[in-house]
Design a protein around this motif. Structure first.
Motif, PDB file in Angstrom:
ATOM      1  N   ALA A   1      -6.082  -0.451   5.698  1.00 55.60           N
ATOM      2  CA  ALA A   1      -5.956   0.304   4.455  1.00 55.60           C
ATOM      3  C   ALA A   1      -5.108  -0.483   3.460  1.00 55.60           C
ATOM      4  O   ALA A   1      -4.108  -1.097   3.827  1.00 55.60           O
ATOM      5  CB  ALA A   1      -5.335   1.668   4.721  1.00 55.60           C
ATOM      6  N   ALA A   2      -5.532  -0.449   2.199  1.00 53.31           N
ATOM      7  CA  ALA A   2      -4.814  -1.164   1.140  1.00 53.31           C
ATOM      8  C   ALA A   2      -4.895  -0.358  -0.137  1.00 53.31           C
ATOM      9  O   ALA A   2      -5.753   0.503  -0.305  1.00 53.31           O
ATOM     10  CB  ALA A   2      -5.421  -2.551   0.935  1.00 53.31           C
ATOM     11  N   GLY A   3      -3.996  -0.652  -1.068  1.00 47.52           N
ATOM     12  CA  GLY A   3      -4.048  -0.054  -2.402  1.00 47.52           C
ATOM     13  C   GLY A   3      -3.074   1.078  -2.595  1.00 47.52           C
ATOM     14  O   GLY A   3      -2.288   1.438  -1.732  1.00 47.52           O
ATOM     15  N   SER A   4      -3.161   1.643  -3.805  1.00 47.89           N
ATOM     16  CA  SER A   4      -2.298   2.734  -4.226  1.00 47.89           C
ATOM     17  C   SER A   4      -3.134   3.775  -4.969  1.00 47.89           C
ATOM     18  O   SER A   4      -3.485   3.539  -6.115  1.00 47.89           O
ATOM     19  CB  SER A   4      -1.190   2.196  -5.128  1.00 47.89           C
ATOM     20  OG  SER A   4      -0.432   3.247  -5.658  1.00 47.89           O
ATOM     21  N   PRO A   5      -3.488   4.868  -4.333  1.00 43.06           N
ATOM     22  CA  PRO A   5      -3.187   5.227  -2.953  1.00 43.06           C
ATOM     23  C   PRO A   5      -4.030   4.399  -1.976  1.00 43.06           C
ATOM     24  O   PRO A   5      -5.092   3.888  -2.328  1.00 43.06           O
ATOM     25  CB  PRO A   5      -3.560   6.704  -2.871  1.00 43.06           C
ATOM     26  CG  PRO A   5      -4.606   6.891  -3.922  1.00 43.06           C
ATOM     27  CD  PRO A   5      -4.265   5.916  -5.016  1.00 43.06           C
TER      28      PRO A   5
ATOM     29  N   GLY B   1     -11.378  -2.011   5.447  1.00 44.73           N
ATOM     30  CA  GLY B   1     -11.955  -2.794   6.534  1.00 44.73           C
ATOM     31  C   GLY B   1     -11.645  -2.170   7.872  1.00 44.73           C
ATOM     32  O   GLY B   1     -11.016  -1.122   7.957  1.00 44.73           O
ATOM     33  N   GLU B   2     -12.148  -2.835   8.912  1.00 47.34           N
ATOM     34  CA  GLU B   2     -11.920  -2.376  10.285  1.00 47.34           C
ATOM     35  C   GLU B   2     -11.248  -3.477  11.058  1.00 47.34           C
ATOM     36  O   GLU B   2     -11.485  -4.661  10.810  1.00 47.34           O
ATOM     37  CB  GLU B   2     -13.233  -2.004  10.950  1.00 47.34           C
ATOM     38  CG  GLU B   2     -13.888  -0.792  10.359  1.00 47.34           C
ATOM     39  CD  GLU B   2     -15.166  -0.423  11.098  1.00 47.34           C
ATOM     40  OE1 GLU B   2     -15.484  -1.057  12.134  1.00 47.34           O
ATOM     41  OE2 GLU B   2     -15.852   0.504  10.645  1.00 47.34           O
TER      42      GLU B   2
ATOM     43  N   ALA C   1       0.840  -1.208   0.000  1.00 49.90           N
ATOM     44  CA  ALA C   1       0.000   0.000   0.000  1.00 49.90           C
ATOM     45  C   ALA C   1       0.870   1.250   0.000  1.00 49.90           C
ATOM     46  O   ALA C   1       2.001   1.242   0.484  1.00 49.90           O
ATOM     47  CB  ALA C   1      -0.920   0.000   1.215  1.00 49.90           C
ATOM     48  N   ILE C   2       0.321   2.332  -0.540  1.00 49.90           N
ATOM     49  CA  ILE C   2       1.012   3.618  -0.553  1.00 49.90           C
ATOM     50  C   ILE C   2       0.143   4.633   0.175  1.00 49.90           C
ATOM     51  O   ILE C   2      -0.935   4.978  -0.290  1.00 49.90           O
ATOM     52  CB  ILE C   2       1.315   4.083  -1.991  1.00 49.90           C
ATOM     53  CG1 ILE C   2       2.197   3.053  -2.704  1.00 49.90           C
ATOM     54  CG2 ILE C   2       1.966   5.465  -1.975  1.00 49.90           C
ATOM     55  CD1 ILE C   2       2.475   3.367  -4.153  1.00 49.90           C
ATOM     56  N   VAL C   3       0.619   5.097   1.325  1.00 50.34           N
ATOM     57  CA  VAL C   3      -0.143   6.010   2.176  1.00 50.34           C
ATOM     58  C   VAL C   3       0.349   7.424   1.948  1.00 50.34           C
ATOM     59  O   VAL C   3       1.526   7.721   2.148  1.00 50.34           O
ATOM     60  CB  VAL C   3       0.004   5.630   3.664  1.00 50.34           C
ATOM     61  CG1 VAL C   3      -0.745   6.627   4.541  1.00 50.34           C
ATOM     62  CG2 VAL C   3      -0.482   4.216   3.913  1.00 50.34           C
ATOM     63  N   LYS C   4      -0.586   8.309   1.532  1.00 52.63           N
ATOM     64  CA  LYS C   4      -0.212   9.706   1.343  1.00 52.63           C
ATOM     65  C   LYS C   4      -1.129  10.671   2.068  1.00 52.63           C
ATOM     66  O   LYS C   4      -0.997  11.857   1.942  1.00 52.63           O
ATOM     67  CB  LYS C   4      -0.109  10.036  -0.134  1.00 52.63           C
ATOM     68  CG  LYS C   4      -1.324   9.711  -0.950  1.00 52.63           C
ATOM     69  CD  LYS C   4      -1.080   9.877  -2.430  1.00 52.63           C
ATOM     70  CE  LYS C   4      -1.497  11.233  -2.891  1.00 52.63           C
ATOM     71  NZ  LYS C   4      -1.463  11.429  -4.310  1.00 52.63           N
ATOM     72  N   GLY C   5      -2.046  10.151   2.859  1.00 53.56           N
ATOM     73  CA  GLY C   5      -2.961  11.017   3.595  1.00 53.56           C
ATOM     74  C   GLY C   5      -3.168  10.502   5.000  1.00 53.56           C
ATOM     75  O   GLY C   5      -2.245  10.020   5.636  1.00 53.56           O
ATOM     76  N   GLU C   6      -4.407  10.583   5.449  1.00 52.77           N
ATOM     77  CA  GLU C   6      -4.740  10.166   6.803  1.00 52.77           C
ATOM     78  C   GLU C   6      -5.460   8.823   6.791  1.00 52.77           C
ATOM     79  O   GLU C   6      -6.383   8.609   6.004  1.00 52.77           O
ATOM     80  CB  GLU C   6      -5.615  11.215   7.478  1.00 52.77           C
ATOM     81  CG  GLU C   6      -5.849  10.912   8.931  1.00 52.77           C
ATOM     82  CD  GLU C   6      -6.315  12.127   9.715  1.00 52.77           C
ATOM     83  OE1 GLU C   6      -6.959  11.910  10.747  1.00 52.77           O
ATOM     84  OE2 GLU C   6      -6.027  13.260   9.301  1.00 52.77           O
ATOM     85  N   ILE C   7      -5.034   7.945   7.680  1.00 53.93           N
ATOM     86  CA  ILE C   7      -5.671   6.645   7.866  1.00 53.93           C
ATOM     87  C   ILE C   7      -6.258   6.650   9.278  1.00 53.93           C
ATOM     88  O   ILE C   7      -5.515   6.801  10.254  1.00 53.93           O
ATOM     89  CB  ILE C   7      -4.665   5.476   7.700  1.00 53.93           C
ATOM     90  CG1 ILE C   7      -3.987   5.523   6.323  1.00 53.93           C
ATOM     91  CG2 ILE C   7      -5.353   4.142   7.948  1.00 53.93           C
ATOM     92  CD1 ILE C   7      -4.903   5.369   5.130  1.00 53.93           C
TER      93      ILE C   7
END
Length: 192
Positions: free
Chosen positions: A175-179, A184-185, A163-169
């Motif tokens: 969290a998964a994916g690009s971006p 899920g929880e 995954a590529i995180v560029k904001g707020e999680i």
């Protein structure tokens, strides 16, 4: 073998030939010079930076983890950093702040700076955009995920492999994916 068969075959070396090859490699000064380069790299990217990181208690840091601008990296208690992880604070102001009980899988990249590539060429001569990265407590950063400048990862979150995180999680999310986006929880057994 059939007539006209032009397939290549691996040549097998005898014991004497393998011994000669070993002796030549041991005596080759280029191999020893390369070893010195590796030791130097390990010192300036791992050993020396660890002296400047603000480090919590009981860390588990792989010997091949890499740190840059370590004076602006804060690592909490009981953090485990896997093999070949890279933590790069920005060249002047970017910081990386990691909470307690965070787990880094192998080859995770955390960078608090990236090139402002629209200011000319070559890219490496351009100024960098820097923003702090904050990773909460009890976060799992899975294999080969990338955390970009300005990312904020809430307590208990899981970032999927690649995954590529560029904001707020948000906290307690997966969290998964690009971006990266929430898919899920996280549910902890025994909690309401």
């Amino acid at each position: 073998m059939a007539d006209g068969d032009m397939r290549a075959h691996k040549r097998k070396l005898g014991k004497g030939q393998r011994g000669t090859r070993l002796l030549r490699s041991i005596l080759d000064p280029r191999a020893w010079l390369h070893l010195l380069k590796i030791v130097n790299y390990h010192n300036y990217m791992h050993v020396a930076p660890l002296r400047h990181i603000t480090l919590g208690s009981d860390p588990g840091i792989s010997p091949d983890a890499v740190f840059s601008n370590a004076e602006r990296i804060t690592i909490g208690n009981r953090v485990l950093i896997g093999s070949r992880c890279h933590l790069w604070a920005g060249p002047s102001t970017g910081r990386i702040i990691i909470g307690d009980d965070v787990l880094f899988g192998p080859e995770v990249m955390v960078t608090a700076a990236s090139y402002d590539y629209n200011h000319g060429s070559p890219v490496t001569d351009q100024p960098m955009n820097e923003a702090d990265i904050v990773i909460g407590n009890d976060v799992w950063l899975a294999t080969r995920c990338i955390i970009l400048p300005g990312a904020r990862i809430g307590d208990g979150a899981i970032i999927a492999a690649g995954a590529i995180v560029k904001g707020e999680i948000p906290p307690m999310t997966i969290a998964a994916g690009s971006p990266a986006r929430v898919v899920g929880e996280r549910r902890i057994a025994g909690s309401a």
